[in-house]
Design a protein around this motif. Structure first.
Motif, PDB file in Angstrom:
ATOM      1  N   GLY A 173       2.107 -13.758   3.242  1.00 38.43           N
ATOM      2  CA  GLY A 173       2.324 -14.795   1.935  1.00 38.43           C
ATOM      3  C   GLY A 173       1.106 -14.765   0.972  1.00 38.43           C
ATOM      4  O   GLY A 173       0.904 -15.517   0.265  1.00 38.43           O
ATOM      5  N   LYS A 174      -0.070 -14.139   1.589  1.00 34.16           N
ATOM      6  CA  LYS A 174      -1.125 -14.272   0.570  1.00 34.16           C
ATOM      7  C   LYS A 174      -0.986 -13.347  -0.443  1.00 34.16           C
ATOM      8  O   LYS A 174      -0.443 -12.302  -0.819  1.00 34.16           O
ATOM      9  CB  LYS A 174      -2.170 -13.672   1.508  1.00 34.16           C
ATOM     10  N   THR A 175      -1.953 -13.904  -1.556  1.00 35.89           N
ATOM     11  CA  THR A 175      -2.142 -13.068  -2.647  1.00 35.89           C
ATOM     12  C   THR A 175      -3.593 -12.169  -2.157  1.00 35.89           C
ATOM     13  O   THR A 175      -4.428 -12.450  -1.731  1.00 35.89           O
ATOM     14  CB  THR A 175      -2.607 -13.931  -3.967  1.00 35.89           C
ATOM     15  N   VAL A 176      -3.129 -10.841  -2.378  1.00 37.57           N
ATOM     16  CA  VAL A 176      -3.997  -9.631  -2.087  1.00 37.57           C
ATOM     17  C   VAL A 176      -4.709  -9.004  -3.316  1.00 37.57           C
ATOM     18  O   VAL A 176      -4.038  -8.511  -4.159  1.00 37.57           O
ATOM     19  CB  VAL A 176      -3.240  -8.854  -1.139  1.00 37.57           C
ATOM     20  N   VAL A 177      -6.046  -8.976  -3.286  1.00 38.97           N
ATOM     21  CA  VAL A 177      -6.725  -8.425  -4.313  1.00 38.97           C
ATOM     22  C   VAL A 177      -7.656  -7.478  -3.687  1.00 38.97           C
ATOM     23  O   VAL A 177      -8.277  -7.611  -2.658  1.00 38.97           O
ATOM     24  CB  VAL A 177      -7.885  -9.485  -4.974  1.00 38.97           C
ATOM     25  N   THR A 178      -7.599  -5.957  -4.253  1.00 36.55           N
ATOM     26  CA  THR A 178      -8.193  -5.129  -3.527  1.00 36.55           C
ATOM     27  C   THR A 178      -9.059  -4.381  -4.529  1.00 36.55           C
ATOM     28  O   THR A 178      -8.721  -4.281  -5.839  1.00 36.55           O
ATOM     29  CB  THR A 178      -7.293  -4.126  -2.856  1.00 36.55           C
ATOM     30  N   ILE A 179     -10.027  -3.598  -4.092  1.00 41.62           N
ATOM     31  CA  ILE A 179     -10.888  -2.521  -4.785  1.00 41.62           C
ATOM     32  C   ILE A 179     -10.648  -1.437  -4.206  1.00 41.62           C
ATOM     33  O   ILE A 179     -10.981  -1.059  -2.970  1.00 41.62           O
ATOM     34  CB  ILE A 179     -12.278  -2.904  -4.785  1.00 41.62           C
ATOM     35  N   ASP A 180      -9.853  -0.292  -4.745  1.00 40.91           N
ATOM     36  CA  ASP A 180      -9.368   1.009  -4.215  1.00 40.91           C
ATOM     37  C   ASP A 180      -9.381   2.011  -5.204  1.00 40.91           C
ATOM     38  O   ASP A 180      -8.757   1.941  -6.164  1.00 40.91           O
ATOM     39  CB  ASP A 180      -8.185   0.753  -3.476  1.00 40.91           C
ATOM     40  N   LEU A 181     -10.292   2.984  -5.117  1.00 39.47           N
ATOM     41  CA  LEU A 181     -10.278   4.262  -5.928  1.00 39.47           C
ATOM     42  C   LEU A 181      -8.957   5.026  -6.219  1.00 39.47           C
ATOM     43  O   LEU A 181      -8.688   5.659  -7.040  1.00 39.47           O
ATOM     44  CB  LEU A 181     -11.576   4.901  -5.954  1.00 39.47           C
ATOM     45  N   ASN A 182      -8.162   5.004  -5.097  1.00 34.85           N
ATOM     46  CA  ASN A 182      -7.137   5.968  -4.886  1.00 34.85           C
ATOM     47  C   ASN A 182      -5.843   4.879  -5.338  1.00 34.85           C
ATOM     48  O   ASN A 182      -5.235   3.933  -4.747  1.00 34.85           O
ATOM     49  CB  ASN A 182      -6.994   6.133  -3.740  1.00 34.85           C
ATOM     50  N   PRO A 183      -5.175   4.898  -6.612  1.00 35.84           N
ATOM     51  CA  PRO A 183      -4.293   4.289  -7.054  1.00 35.84           C
ATOM     52  C   PRO A 183      -2.811   4.579  -6.418  1.00 35.84           C
ATOM     53  O   PRO A 183      -1.774   3.856  -6.540  1.00 35.84           O
ATOM     54  CB  PRO A 183      -4.057   4.685  -8.405  1.00 35.84           C
ATOM     55  N   LEU A 184      -2.825   5.672  -5.522  1.00 40.60           N
ATOM     56  CA  LEU A 184      -1.713   5.987  -4.677  1.00 40.60           C
ATOM     57  C   LEU A 184      -1.563   5.547  -3.234  1.00 40.60           C
ATOM     58  O   LEU A 184      -0.731   5.779  -2.423  1.00 40.60           O
ATOM     59  CB  LEU A 184      -1.454   7.513  -4.834  1.00 40.60           C
ATOM     60  N   ILE A 231       1.499  -3.189 -11.793  1.00 42.13           N
ATOM     61  CA  ILE A 231       2.387  -2.070 -11.966  1.00 42.13           C
ATOM     62  C   ILE A 231       1.809  -1.058 -13.300  1.00 42.13           C
ATOM     63  O   ILE A 231       1.569   0.094 -13.330  1.00 42.13           O
ATOM     64  CB  ILE A 231       3.737  -1.928 -11.977  1.00 42.13           C
ATOM     65  N   ILE A 232       1.604  -1.882 -14.268  1.00 44.73           N
ATOM     66  CA  ILE A 232       0.847  -1.358 -15.539  1.00 44.73           C
ATOM     67  C   ILE A 232      -0.350  -0.673 -15.422  1.00 44.73           C
ATOM     68  O   ILE A 232      -0.635   0.417 -15.647  1.00 44.73           O
ATOM     69  CB  ILE A 232       0.983  -2.504 -16.683  1.00 44.73           C
ATOM     70  N   VAL A 233      -1.276  -1.445 -14.485  1.00 42.73           N
ATOM     71  CA  VAL A 233      -2.462  -0.985 -14.361  1.00 42.73           C
ATOM     72  C   VAL A 233      -2.709   0.159 -13.349  1.00 42.73           C
ATOM     73  O   VAL A 233      -3.186   1.026 -13.660  1.00 42.73           O
ATOM     74  CB  VAL A 233      -3.268  -2.392 -13.536  1.00 42.73           C
ATOM     75  N   LEU A 234      -1.946   0.291 -12.319  1.00 41.64           N
ATOM     76  CA  LEU A 234      -1.970   1.519 -11.619  1.00 41.64           C
ATOM     77  C   LEU A 234      -1.251   2.486 -12.311  1.00 41.64           C
ATOM     78  O   LEU A 234      -1.636   3.801 -12.290  1.00 41.64           O
ATOM     79  CB  LEU A 234      -0.705   1.251 -10.514  1.00 41.64           C
ATOM     80  N   LYS A 235      -0.280   2.288 -13.258  1.00 40.11           N
ATOM     81  CA  LYS A 235       0.393   3.801 -14.178  1.00 40.11           C
ATOM     82  C   LYS A 235      -0.786   3.927 -15.042  1.00 40.11           C
ATOM     83  O   LYS A 235      -1.053   5.257 -15.400  1.00 40.11           O
ATOM     84  CB  LYS A 235       1.392   3.056 -14.957  1.00 40.11           C
ATOM     85  N   SER A 236      -1.662   3.202 -15.667  1.00 39.63           N
ATOM     86  CA  SER A 236      -2.533   3.404 -16.503  1.00 39.63           C
ATOM     87  C   SER A 236      -3.803   4.241 -15.863  1.00 39.63           C
ATOM     88  O   SER A 236      -4.211   5.147 -16.263  1.00 39.63           O
ATOM     89  CB  SER A 236      -3.293   2.125 -17.326  1.00 39.63           C
ATOM     90  N   ALA A 237      -4.051   3.906 -14.557  1.00 35.76           N
ATOM     91  CA  ALA A 237      -4.989   4.595 -13.570  1.00 35.76           C
ATOM     92  C   ALA A 237      -4.637   6.109 -13.380  1.00 35.76           C
ATOM     93  O   ALA A 237      -5.334   7.022 -13.583  1.00 35.76           O
ATOM     94  CB  ALA A 237      -5.470   3.795 -12.413  1.00 35.76           C
ATOM     95  N   LEU A 238      -3.241   6.178 -13.200  1.00 34.19           N
ATOM     96  CA  LEU A 238      -2.856   7.317 -13.006  1.00 34.19           C
ATOM     97  C   LEU A 238      -2.773   8.230 -14.438  1.00 34.19           C
ATOM     98  O   LEU A 238      -3.173   9.487 -14.194  1.00 34.19           O
ATOM     99  CB  LEU A 238      -1.329   7.442 -12.430  1.00 34.19           C
TER     100      LEU A 238
END
Ligand code: ATP
Ligand code: MG
Length: 250
Positions: A173-184, A231-238
């Motif tokens: 149930g946590k809010t997870v923030v990550t730094i990860d160069l691989n959007p997939l 999801i918008i951020v991940l799509k923008s990265a891709l």
């Protein structure tokens, strides 16, 4: 350490590689950490080795989430300590987040070494040794953590994290923030806020953002989170990666 000429076009990248190799020999970075770094570098090329708008937006949302949290925790592994130890400590100070050394390839010896390394950079009250809790669903040493840290945290920053472990934290149930160069990656897709940026740029950016944002009202911070869409951020990265690949033909 091998001398790298400053004039080399890939100076920064080479310095980071050398640092990781040195940190591996010191027992702070795991051998698998070197492979993970190579994976990250490949994706960094694809985003142009810069902080793009989608990353900056996620960095701001990530800081806002840490500032709004009741019990924020920053989880630090060997690579994160080696590449951005000082900045993560500073970010913890600015957001009142506890630092916990938490490792995928956990050995008590490596936890100790990373804690001592972070202390040498000014870190205080760092959790890690003698874990007293366990993340449900993770077997063996992979699930060990601290009650005062990850276990009871509401928001966790888990840079360069493994997918299984991120999913287990989400299930808690946590809010997870990550730094990860691989959007997939599974982590990138699981997290609430995914910063697709190199930790060497993301962490100092977040320190700067936190310095400014900590004055902001909870309403203002909340509005940043409400407007944010992962999801918008991940799509923008891709889309950015695809655009950079196509640009080669032009
Ligand atoms: P997942 O388990 O999430 O599906 P994975 O197994 O490929 O991904 P892990 O080793 O579990 O990868 O996690 C490390 C992640 O960190 C990778 O996605 C890698 O691209 C990323 N990474 C490596 N170095 C950096 C860096 N310097 N900055 C940001 N991200 C990085
Ligand atoms: Mg993994």
């Amino acid at each position: 350490m091998t001398e790298i000429p400053r004039s080399h076009p890939r100076y920064l990248s080479l310095v980071m590689r050398e640092r990781l190799v040195e940190m591996m020999h010191r027992g702070i970075v795991s051998e698998a950490g070197l492979i993970a770094h190579g994976r990250g570098e490949a994706f960094d090329y694809l985003i142009g080795e810069r902080t793009n708008d989608f990353a900056m937006e996620a960095e701001k949302a990530g800081v806002a989430a840490l500032l709004l949290a009741e019990k924020p925790v920053i989880s630090v592994n060997g690579n994160a300590a080696a590449l951005a130890g000082k900045e993560l400590i500073d970010l913890g100070g600015l957001t009142d987040a506890r630092i916990e050394v938490n490792l995928f390839h956990r050995t008590e010896d490596r936890v100790e070494k990373i804690v001592r390394y972070l202390e040498s950079l000014g870190g205080k009250d760092i959790l890690g040794p003698e874990p007293d809790a366990r993340v449900p669903g993770l077997e063996h040493a992979r699930g060990l953590c601290h009650k005062d840290g990850i276990y009871h945290a509401d928001v966790v920053l888990v840079p360069l994290e493994d997918g299984d472990r991120s999913q287990a934290l989400k299930k808690m149930g946590k809010t997870v923030v990550t730094i990860d160069l691989n959007p997939l990656s599974r982590t990138a897709k699981t997290a609430d806020i995914t910063i697709v940026d190199n930790i060497t740029r993301a962490a100092p950016n977040m320190v700067e953002i936190a310095g400014k944002m900590r004055q902001a009202s909870p309403e203002k911070l909340m509005s940043i989170i409400e407007k944010y869409s992962n999801i918008i951020v991940l799509k923008s990265a891709l889309a950015c990666m695809c655009g950079n690949i196509r640009a080669i033909d032009e």
